[in-house]
Design a protein around this motif. Structure first.
Motif, short mmCIF file in Angstrom:
data_model
loop_
_atom_site.label_atom_id
_atom_site.label_comp_id
_atom_site.label_asym_id
_atom_site.label_seq_id
_atom_site.Cartn_x
_atom_site.Cartn_y
_atom_site.Cartn_z
N THR A 110 -11.52 -2.48 -2.89
CA THR A 110 -11.11 -1.09 -2.81
C THR A 110 -11.61 -0.45 -1.54
O THR A 110 -10.85 0.14 -0.77
CB THR A 110 -11.69 -0.30 -4.01
OG1 THR A 110 -11.76 -1.16 -5.11
CG2 THR A 110 -10.88 0.93 -4.30
N CYS A 148 -9.43 0.95 1.60
CA CYS A 148 -9.72 2.28 2.11
C CYS A 148 -10.12 2.24 3.56
O CYS A 148 -9.66 3.01 4.40
CB CYS A 148 -10.88 2.89 1.33
SG CYS A 148 -10.35 3.53 -0.23
N ALA A 189 3.08 1.07 2.60
CA ALA A 189 2.15 0.80 1.50
C ALA A 189 2.19 1.99 0.55
O ALA A 189 2.04 3.13 0.98
CB ALA A 189 0.76 0.58 2.04
N GLN A 231 0.65 3.76 -2.80
CA GLN A 231 -0.54 3.75 -3.65
C GLN A 231 -0.34 4.80 -4.74
O GLN A 231 0.04 5.94 -4.45
CB GLN A 231 -1.75 4.12 -2.79
CG GLN A 231 -3.02 3.50 -3.28
CD GLN A 231 -4.14 3.77 -2.32
OE1 GLN A 231 -4.13 4.75 -1.59
NE2 GLN A 231 -5.14 2.89 -2.33
N GLU A 256 -5.22 7.27 -5.89
CA GLU A 256 -5.99 7.22 -4.67
C GLU A 256 -7.18 6.29 -4.83
O GLU A 256 -7.78 6.23 -5.90
CB GLU A 256 -6.47 8.63 -4.29
CG GLU A 256 -6.18 8.92 -2.84
CD GLU A 256 -6.41 10.36 -2.54
OE1 GLU A 256 -7.28 10.62 -1.71
OE2 GLU A 256 -5.70 11.20 -3.15
N GLN A 257 -7.46 5.59 -3.81
CA GLN A 257 -8.57 4.65 -3.79
C GLN A 257 -8.34 3.44 -4.68
O GLN A 257 -9.24 2.66 -4.90
CB GLN A 257 -9.90 5.32 -4.23
CG GLN A 257 -10.16 6.65 -3.64
CD GLN A 257 -10.86 6.55 -2.31
OE1 GLN A 257 -11.92 5.97 -2.23
NE2 GLN A 257 -10.26 7.10 -1.28
N ASP A 258 -7.11 3.25 -5.14
CA ASP A 258 -6.83 2.09 -5.98
C ASP A 258 -6.86 0.84 -5.10
O ASP A 258 -6.59 0.89 -3.91
CB ASP A 258 -5.45 2.24 -6.64
CG ASP A 258 -5.31 1.31 -7.81
OD1 ASP A 258 -6.29 0.56 -8.09
OD2 ASP A 258 -4.22 1.33 -8.43
N ASP A 259 -7.17 -0.32 -5.73
CA ASP A 259 -7.18 -1.53 -4.92
C ASP A 259 -5.83 -2.24 -4.94
O ASP A 259 -5.68 -3.32 -4.41
CB ASP A 259 -8.30 -2.49 -5.36
CG ASP A 259 -8.11 -2.92 -6.79
OD1 ASP A 259 -7.32 -2.25 -7.50
OD2 ASP A 259 -8.75 -3.90 -7.20
N THR A 276 0.43 9.34 6.58
CA THR A 276 0.11 9.33 5.15
C THR A 276 0.88 10.47 4.50
O THR A 276 0.75 11.63 4.91
CB THR A 276 -1.39 9.55 4.92
OG1 THR A 276 -2.08 8.70 5.82
CG2 THR A 276 -1.78 9.27 3.50
N VAL A 312 -1.82 -1.98 -4.03
CA VAL A 312 -0.78 -1.22 -3.35
C VAL A 312 0.53 -1.97 -3.42
O VAL A 312 0.56 -3.19 -3.56
CB VAL A 312 -1.12 -0.95 -1.86
CG1 VAL A 312 -2.26 0.01 -1.72
CG2 VAL A 312 -1.37 -2.25 -1.14
N SER A 360 -3.26 -6.81 -3.32
CA SER A 360 -4.57 -6.18 -3.36
C SER A 360 -5.46 -6.79 -2.28
O SER A 360 -6.64 -6.46 -2.18
CB SER A 360 -5.20 -6.36 -4.75
OG SER A 360 -5.26 -7.73 -5.02
#
Lengths: 362, 492, 355
Positions: B5, B9, B96, B98, B101-104, B23, B106, B81
């Motif tokens: 993760t 990030c 990508a 997601q 947020e901050q998920d591993d 983004t 995509v 991932s």
């Protein structure tokens, strides 16, 4: 015996090119006078006799090689023991090296007489030996390649002799066999230096795929060379009158003087320059053979052995100053070559025969 | 090791330093979920994004990224991932997506912007007859052009990435069952060991993987003709194609191949053979003529026929320089003209060539700087060097005459012969992918001569070149091929 | 790799340090002909011809000097030349009559020894002095080319037997043959071939005049194409062209008592017949007449050779290839009285396009 990988081995039919390119050397430019001295207009028969002798010796060599499993060097060690064998091999090393040296020195002599009187011996010798070093260091395959091209490319020179036909008189060859047999044989012996070269098979034999299969190619090469020399001798004898030929140090080159083409007035210059290609395999293979022997006598790598031998050759070439020196060395090498082929090889064959017999008895 | 993760990030933060990294956060109207989309603006086809992706992102009630991936009508959409994968794909022009947020995890969606020129006619290897397509800068298109010509399951493409920075895509193409696996292995092994940062073109690859880097001779053939590539693949050779390069590499190659134009195969065998021989002759002529001129004029006046002697002497009488200076002056002038012509736009270049050639040539003869005989010889030699079908070989040949000149100046004809020996040895020691470069000359393979100095008719070409050690030596059944009949005779 | 590169650099450096002596084409004086004359007191007067090439016409320049040997002479001449004289392109060597009668071998040998001189160049004996002949001005291509072309076409198509430096030396060294050379003279602004000079060893002992040249050529060499006009009787002439001849010399009897048979066969085409028109019926008559003439003239020539004890035909060489263990000395001891029998066979093939 260092291992020779299958990939670095060469096809048996390449023996044809190696032997033939080795046999045709600087001798071609002027051998006629020497044999005609004793055999007169029957000299061409002497060439044929020398060729026949060559076939005999070559067959003997193949027989020895077969008995020795292709390893001529090891055979010496087996027959004479480590120490004496090494001494004999060393003699052989010197023989091959001096063959290179003689060829190169004679060629330089030809250039100095015919083309550039002020060519410095060391200058050309250095360049030529560096080229040889470059060739031999690239391995046996490249040496063979040089042999191949240096036989094929100058081949066209043969056709140039067509234009001297106008001035030949073949009646001069008659009557056949006008000279006594001993003088014909003596001339055949004189022919050996010119025909030398096929003994290198003893050393490059392990580099052949199916060594024994190559024997037919070896003999074919010898036959072609003999025919070539015979043809050239016949032409020379028909072109010059007998006493005139005695005054030609380089009869072949003098014959080229007559060749005239629409764009080249005088052919001998082209011939001499081309002859560089002809003697290149002679020198290279000689160096290669002697360096290969060296690796078996001394604990030395082939490339260093090559360097040492080349340096010695270079020193020797500078040391010989004049034509008398060149002639003396030519005679010595001719004698050594003759006895090596016609005395040493039969002697080895007898020894091998006795040894196999004894082993069979046991 | 950082956790995945964090890594994803981290990658995203790293990429954010570039202004063209975008983004975007959207709100799905069905589920109310917020979706973040990352992409590099300059690489992504915005049109495609707006047309096909947004409707789904905003209106479609998907439950998970997997669900979204399944419904998207796009070429490639997969979950990932692995941070490395994500980074690479983003840099190639993927989007990508997601969910949290901050998920591993995509979703990577392919939306590359494709900018490539259209297929053009070959310019370097132009042919009057035959196909008029040439490779372009896109590997996919190039592969397409080749595959179209060999629609066989045996045509194998191995993909590699080379260059630590450029990550250039590279394809090794061969026909399985024909090409010698050893050759294929050699290529693959050499490509895998490439250490370089920025691989721009296939010529980079040639210089890195060739057998002898210090040789003047190119050891892999480069071509811009897909038909040529297809033809040599069928012979059992291996092709290397590099993304971004309109030239494919072919190996193992031989010296003779550089003098065979692909157009030879489009004309009758007698004509083709004649042109091949002309080309080989012109190469020899181009390399040797000025050295022979120098050698003869310096040392061997005896060689010149008496009728030519007067012509040569009168043309040289006023020249203040020795032959070598005269030759170098003219040779360098020709090289200058060629270089100037090559650096300028085509039309200007041509003008420079013609004007420069005529003006400088005539003026220097009139000024008594060069002899008109030499001018003819040098111009002919230059012309002859341009008959070489492969551009790189042409350059080599033009350079080769200078060492010959040096030796001719030193030792006359003997020097020419000496230099020839050096050249011969060098060629003998050269290999292409470990195979002898001078084949079929040496090692002599008489069977291969049918397509070397001459080109025999196709019915005689049943055997593939032996020097390539093909696994399947026969191309076709030559017995069948020879049975030809006239219509009248069929009934009998 | 670095080491080899170093080696090559060393090589090139070594070679560039010492260059060979150059003979740049436009910085040398190329001799195209040399004439040698007797200057008394065992000295020779040498004339060297140097062509000056110009766009339209080649002019001639001659240098003359007197010395004791050819080598010395050429060295002497260098003092007169603005550019080094080189002798690799000599077309023709001329020997004055007086010198030729004293012996020319020392002055041929020098050129034979020089590796830069070809063996295809012509030699000729000059009636008068070679110097005077070379100082003339003939043709637009320079004197040397003029003279060599003069000889060349007369050898190839007319009645001069093949000759050049090589053939001269071949005959000179051969025990069973004596050399001969063309014999030329200057007449005003022209040069013409006067005949053949016959040598014994290297001295001229006899000359063959122009009207005997045809018979001399069929004895010593072979015609491939040529013309000859036969005078049958008082005002009846026949001109024959495209003559091809061959000769055969055979021997009978033992080596100690040889009989020589020379057989000459000739084929030709009638070109002109005066004053009546040619008819096939008189062909045998002409053929017999021609044969008779050949027999008579050649026998006369051979008699003359035997009287002079010279052998330009090379009968001795023919005998050598006929008899085993041949001894020249015995053969030539009896040469003067050697029975020589000539037979001829003439065939007139057709009469051209007019019958």
């Amino acid at each position: 015996m260092s291992l020779i990988t299958e990939r670095s081995k060469i096809s048996p039919f390449m023996v044809f090119y190696i032997i033939m390119s080795m046999q045709i050397g600087v001798g071609v430019l002027g051998f006629q006078r020497i044999i005609a001295q004793t055999a007169g207009h029957d000299a061409w028969i002497s060439v044929l006799v020398a060729g026949a002798g060559g076939h005999l010796i070559l067959a003997l060599m193949y027989w020895i090689l077969q008995k020795a499993n292709g390893d001529f060097i090891h055979l010496h060690h087996q027959l004479f023991g480590r120490w004496l064998g090494n001494v004999l091999l060393l003699a052989l090393t010197i023989y091959f090296a001096s063959m290179s040296f003689v060829v190169l020195r004679t060629y330089i002599e030809v250039i100095q007489v015919w083309m550039f009187p002020d060519l410095r011996t060391w200058e050309f010798a250095l360049a030529f030996l560096l080229l040889c070093l470059y060739i031999t260091r690239n391995g046996f395959r490249v040496v063979v390649g040089v042999c191949f091209f240096c036989l094929i490319i100058p081949f066209y020179l043969l056709f140039t002799f067509g234009s001297v036909l106008e001035y030949t008189n073949f009646r001069q060859l008659l009557p056949v066999l006008d000279h006594p047999l001993p003088s014909i044989l003596k001339a055949a012996k004189e022919m050996t230096l010119t025909m030398l070269g096929y003994e290198t098979i003893l050393l490059f034999y392990p580099f052949l795929k199916n060594g024994q299969q190559s024997s037919k190619w070896g003999h074919a090469a010898l036959l072609s060379t003999t025919l070539f020399y015979t043809l050239l001798t016949v032409l020379t004898l028909a072109y010059f009158s007998e006493k005139q030929l005695q005054r030609q140090v380089w009869a072949t080159l003098t014959m080229w003087k007559m060749v005239e083409m629409p764009f080249i007035e005088r052919f001998e210059y082209i011939g001499i320059a081309n002859w560089l290609l002809v003697i290149l395999p002679n020198v290279c293979l000689g160096l290669w053979c002697s360096s290969r022997l060296c690796t078996h006598i001394f604990p030395i790598q082939q490339k260093y052995a090559l360097l040492v031998i080349t340096c010695i050759c270079f020193a020797a070439i500078i040391a010989v100053q004049d034509r008398t020196g060149v002639n003396t060395i030519n005679e010595v090498i001719s004698k050594v070559g003759f006895y090596f082929l016609y005395a040493w090889i039969p002697f080895l064959a007898i020894l091998t025969y006795v040894r196999t017999k004894r082993r069979d008895a046991q | 090791m950082a956790s995945p993760t964090e890594s994803i990030c981290k990658i995203l933060t790293l990429l954010k330093r570039s202004r063209d990294f975008q983004t975007k956060v959207y709100q799905n109207q069905s589920s109310g979920q917020s979706v973040s989309v990352f992409y590099i603006e300059s690489l992504v086809d915005i049109d495609m994004m707006v047309k096909y992706l947004y409707p789904y992102l905003i209106h479609y009630p998907f439950t998970s990224l997997q669900h979204l991936a399944d419904v998207l009508p796009l070429e490639d959409a997969h979950l990932s991932s692995a941070p490395r994968d994500v980074q690479q794909k983003l840099l190639e022009g993927y989007l990508a997506i997601q969910l949290i947020e901050q998920d591993d995890l995509v979703l990577l969606v392919k939306a590359q912007k494709k900018i490539e020129r259209t297929l053009t006619i070959p310019e370097v290897e132009f042919s009057v007859v035959g196909p008029k397509e040439s490779f372009i800068e896109s590997l996919e298109t190039n592969l397409h052009l080749v595959r179209k010509r060999i629609p066989s399951e045996r045509l194998t493409v191995n993909l590699f990435r080379v260059g630590s920075l450029s990550q250039t895509k590279l394809a090794v193409v061969y026909v399985d069952g024909i090409a010698d696996p050893e050759n294929v292995q050699t290529v693959i092994q050499r490509i895998q060991t490439i250490e370089f940062d920025e691989v721009i073109d296939s010529s980079y690859i040639v210089q890195i993987i060739c057998d002898n880097r210090h040789s003047l001779f190119p050891q892999l053939l480069d071509t811009e003709r897909p038909d040529r590539v297809a033809a040599v693949l069928a012979e059992g050779k291996v092709a290397v194609m590099v993304d971004g390069s309109p030239h494919a590499l072919i190996g193992p190659t031989t010296l003779v191949e550089f003098f065979s134009s692909f157009e030879d195969y489009f004309s009758n065998w007698i004509i083709a053979s004649f042109f091949r021989l002309i080309r080989l002759f012109s190469v020899a002529f181009s390399i040797l003529i000025t050295p022979i001129y120098v050698a003869t004029l310096n040392y061997h006046y005896e060689l010149i026929p008496k009728d030519l002697l007067g012509t040569l002497i009168t043309s040289r009488k006023e020249i203040p320089f020795p032959p070598i200076i005269e030759v170098l002056f003219l040779e360098l002038t020709i090289e200058l003209l060629r270089e100037a012509g090559a650096r300028l736009p085509t039309k200007v270049g041509q003008t420079i060539g013609i004007v420069g050639g005529i003006v400088i040539g005539t003026a220097s003869v009139e000024a008594g700087l060069t002899s008109n005989v030499l001018l003819i010889l040098v111009a002919l030699a230059a012309l002859a060097s341009f008959t070489t079908p492969v551009y790189k070989m042409g350059n080599t040949i033009r350079l080769l005459r200078f060492p010959f000149l040096l030796f001719a100046e030193m030792w006359g004809l003997l020097g020419v012969a000496f230099c020839f020996c050096i050249l011969m040895t060098h060629l003998l020691s050269l290999t292409s992918l470990g195979r002898p470069f001078l084949s079929p000359l040496f090692p002599p393979r008489w069977g291969d001569w049918k397509d070397a100095f001459i080109r025999l008719p196709f019915s005689e070409q049943a055997k593939r070149p032996l020097s390539l050690r093909p696994k399947q030596p026969l191309r076709f059944n030559s017995d069948k091929a020879k049975a030809k009949r006239d219509i009248e005779n069929i009934d009998e | 790799m670095k080491r080899t590169a170093l080696l090559w650099i060393a090589l090139v450096a070594a070679l560039l340090s010492g260059c060979l002596r150059k003979e740049i084409l436009d910085d040398i004086s190329i001799e195209s002909a040399i004439g040698l004359d007797d200057a008394g007191a065992s000295k020779i007067r040498g004339t060297v011809l140097i062509p000056i090439y110009k766009k339209e016409e080649t002019t001639n320049k001659t240098l003359t000097s007197v010395s004791i040997s050819v080598n010395d002479l050429l060295e002497e001449l260098q003092h007169q030349a603005s550019e080094p004289l080189v002798n690799g392109s000599i077309e023709i060597l001329l020997y004055g009559k007086r010198l030729a009668e004293k012996g020319i071998f020392p002055f041929v040998d020098h050129f034979h020894r020089d590796a830069s001189i070809g063996t295809g160049l012509y030699l000729a004996v000059v009636d008068g002095t070679a110097e005077r002949l070379l100082k003339g001005h003939y043709g637009r291509q320079g004197n040397a080319i003029y003279l060599s072309n003069l000889l060349k076409h007369n050898i190839e198509q007319r009645d001069i037997p093949k000759t050049n430096l090589h053939l001269f030396l071949k005959a000179y060294y051969a025990d069973g043959q004596d050399p001969f050379l063309p014999y030329i003279r200057r007449a005003g602004k022209n040069v013409y071939i006067q005949g053949i000079a016959l040598f014994r060893g290297d001295r001229v002992v006899d000359y063959i005049q122009r009207n005997d040249l045809f018979f001399f050529k069929i004895l010593t060499d072979a015609y491939t194409e040529g013309t000859h006009t036969l005078r049958i009787d008082h005002n009846l002439y026949i001109s024959i062209k495209n003559i091809a001849t061959s000769r055969n010399i055979s021997f009978s009897g033992s080596q100690t008592q040889p009989h020589v048979h020379i057989h000459l066969s000739l084929e030709g085409v009638v070109r002109e017949y005066k004053p009546t028109p040619f008819s096939p019926s008189i062909r045998p008559l002409i053929e017999r007449q021609f044969e008779k003439e050949i027999k008579k003239k050649t026998s006369e020539l051979i008699k003359r050779f035997q009287q002079q004890q010279i052998d330009p035909i090379g009968i001795g060489e023919w005998a050598k290839s006929h008899y085993r263990r041949f001894r020249y000395r015995d053969f030539y001891r009896r040469y003067r009285d050697l029975p020589v029998h000539v037979t001829a066979d003439v065939r007139i093939r057709d009469t051209g396009i007019i019958e």
